[in-house]
Scaffold this active site. Structure first.
Site, short mmCIF file in Angstrom:
data_model
loop_
_atom_site.label_atom_id
_atom_site.label_comp_id
_atom_site.label_asym_id
_atom_site.label_seq_id
_atom_site.Cartn_x
_atom_site.Cartn_y
_atom_site.Cartn_z
N SER A 146 35.89 42.49 47.06
CA SER A 146 37.02 42.15 46.18
C SER A 146 37.75 43.43 45.82
O SER A 146 37.21 44.54 45.97
CB SER A 146 36.46 41.49 44.91
N TYR A 159 31.53 39.40 37.55
CA TYR A 159 32.18 39.40 38.87
C TYR A 159 32.42 40.84 39.33
O TYR A 159 32.12 41.20 40.46
CB TYR A 159 33.50 38.63 38.78
P1 NAP Z 1 36.52 29.30 46.54
O1 NAP Z 1 37.54 28.39 47.12
O2 NAP Z 1 36.06 29.08 45.15
O3 NAP Z 1 35.29 29.39 47.54
C1 NAP Z 1 34.02 29.85 47.15
C2 NAP Z 1 33.00 29.31 48.13
O4 NAP Z 1 31.68 29.72 47.73
C3 NAP Z 1 33.01 27.79 48.17
O5 NAP Z 1 32.75 27.36 49.45
C4 NAP Z 1 31.84 27.46 47.25
O6 NAP Z 1 31.30 26.19 47.46
C5 NAP Z 1 30.88 28.55 47.67
N1 NAP Z 1 29.80 28.67 46.72
C6 NAP Z 1 29.89 29.04 45.42
N2 NAP Z 1 28.68 28.93 44.84
C7 NAP Z 1 27.81 28.49 45.79
C8 NAP Z 1 26.42 28.17 45.79
N3 NAP Z 1 25.66 28.28 44.70
N4 NAP Z 1 25.86 27.73 46.95
C9 NAP Z 1 26.62 27.59 48.06
N5 NAP Z 1 27.93 27.86 48.12
C10 NAP Z 1 28.52 28.31 46.98
O7 NAP Z 1 37.11 30.75 46.51
P2 NAP Z 1 37.52 31.78 47.65
O8 NAP Z 1 38.63 32.56 47.09
O9 NAP Z 1 37.69 31.15 49.00
O10 NAP Z 1 36.23 32.71 47.63
C11 NAP Z 1 35.55 33.15 48.80
C12 NAP Z 1 35.07 34.56 48.57
O11 NAP Z 1 36.21 35.43 48.46
C13 NAP Z 1 34.27 34.74 47.27
O12 NAP Z 1 33.19 35.61 47.48
C14 NAP Z 1 35.29 35.38 46.33
O13 NAP Z 1 34.70 36.14 45.32
C15 NAP Z 1 36.05 36.25 47.32
N6 NAP Z 1 37.36 36.70 46.86
C16 NAP Z 1 38.39 35.84 46.63
C17 NAP Z 1 39.62 36.32 46.21
C18 NAP Z 1 40.79 35.42 45.96
O14 NAP Z 1 41.86 35.92 45.57
N7 NAP Z 1 40.72 34.13 46.18
C19 NAP Z 1 39.80 37.68 46.00
C20 NAP Z 1 38.74 38.55 46.25
C21 NAP Z 1 37.53 38.04 46.68
P3 NAP Z 1 31.80 24.95 46.53
O15 NAP Z 1 33.16 24.57 47.04
O16 NAP Z 1 30.75 23.93 46.77
O17 NAP Z 1 31.85 25.46 45.12
#
Ligand code: NAP
Length: 254
Positions: A146, A159
């Site tokens: 991140s 986080y």
């Molecule tokens: P998201 O749509 O919330 O996706 C998160 C994913 O992690 C979902 O598939 C979620 O499953 C899964 N997950 C969470 N807890 C879990 C658990 N206990 N067991 C299994 N799966 C779990 O958000 P995203 O933005 O795509 O996030 C993906 C990654 O990118 C994360 O590590 C996040 O921190 C990182 N990130 C995102 C951003 C951004 O701007 N969006 C920026 C920097 C980093 P469920 O759908 O079942 O909850």
């Protein structure tokens, strides 16, 4: 004319992507599938949409239902992947959660839950995968870090701790495993349109402030991550170890 080797080709490779049902994980699964990898999508929610999208690319697909809030399933995830597809070449630790509250009020449950999924499980799943990869003498691990691997952020203490820790663990594992043929690197996404950032986008002031600081002038689309993930999963990155690559529309250089 002889065929030109494509260093980004993932044909015959087996990739595990955690949290692949939505957002950045789904986009990475699609990109790796398009590049030729078989996809094992791991998560706690149904993977039907991802399965349909990946199958359209012609890639093989398998879903494993697992709650990554504990490290209990990590060995079984590796074992099932190897038993279904015959190997495990690429691991993408993408699953992650975020909890928002002022540091002064932040609770222990919100600390432990975020550190658990984002850091502890990512480490122990990497360890389980590396035990297989070391036997093959090669492997690719890509952690989704991140901007808060570099910056402090606000109202997201666990986080920031988890993503700063993940960058550190990426570097540590690179030091230990580079000599064994395993590349451990990370991608640091900027601000992307996913569930993770829904609260920020819904706040007009935060939304405007974030957009004003992004040189590219727009939020990231999950598809913007795919190329970097393919690069880090392919032989094109064989001499890249311990890097945390920002994919952020220029946010960090502003
Ligand atoms: P998201 O749509 O919330 O996706 C998160 C994913 O992690 C979902 O598939 C979620 O499953 C899964 N997950 C969470 N807890 C879990 C658990 N206990 N067991 C299994 N799966 C779990 O958000 P995203 O933005 O795509 O996030 C993906 C990654 O990118 C994360 O590590 C996040 O921190 C990182 N990130 C995102 C951003 C951004 O701007 N969006 C920026 C920097 C980093 P469920 O759908 O079942 O909850």
């Amino acid at each position: 004319m002889s065929a030109v080797h494509n260093p980004f080709d993932l044909e015959g490779r087996i990739a595990v992507v955690t949290g692949a049902n939505t957002g950045i994980g789904q986009a990475i699964a699609l990109s790796l599938g398009r590049a030729g990898a078989a996809i094992v999508a791991v998560g706690r929610s149904p993977m039907d949409e991802t399965q349909a999208l990946v199958k359209e690319t012609g890639a093989r697909f398998h879903a494993i239902r697992a709650d990554l809030g504990s490290i209990e399933p990590v060995k079984a995830i590796v074992a099932e992947t190897v038993s279904i597809f015959g190997g495990l070449d690429i691991l993408v630790n993408n699953a992650g959660i975020i909890r928002r509250a002022d540091a002064i009020d932040f609770g222990e449950e919100d600390w432990d839950a975020v550190l658990g999924v984002n850091l502890k499980t990512a480490f122990f799943l990497s360890q389980a995968a590396a035990r297989h990869m070391i036997g093959m003498g090669r492997g690719k691990i890509v952690n989704i870090a991140s901007l808060l691997s570099f910056q402090g952020g606000i109202r997201v203490p666990s986080y920031t701790a988890s993503k700063s820790g993940l960058a550190g663990v990426t570097r540590l594992l690179a030091c230990e495993w580079a000599g064994k043929g395993i590349n451990v690197n990370a991608i640091a996404p900027g601000y992307f349109v996913t569930n993770n950032t829904q609260a920020l986008r819904a706040d007009p002031d935060r939304n405007a402030a974030i957009l004003a600081r992004i040189p590219a002038g727009r939020w990231g689309d999950p598809a913007d991550i795919g190329g970097t993930a393919v690069f880090l999963a392919s032989t094109a990155s064989d001499y890249v170890h311990g890097a945390v690559i920002p994919v952020d529309g220029g946010w960090l250089v502003r």
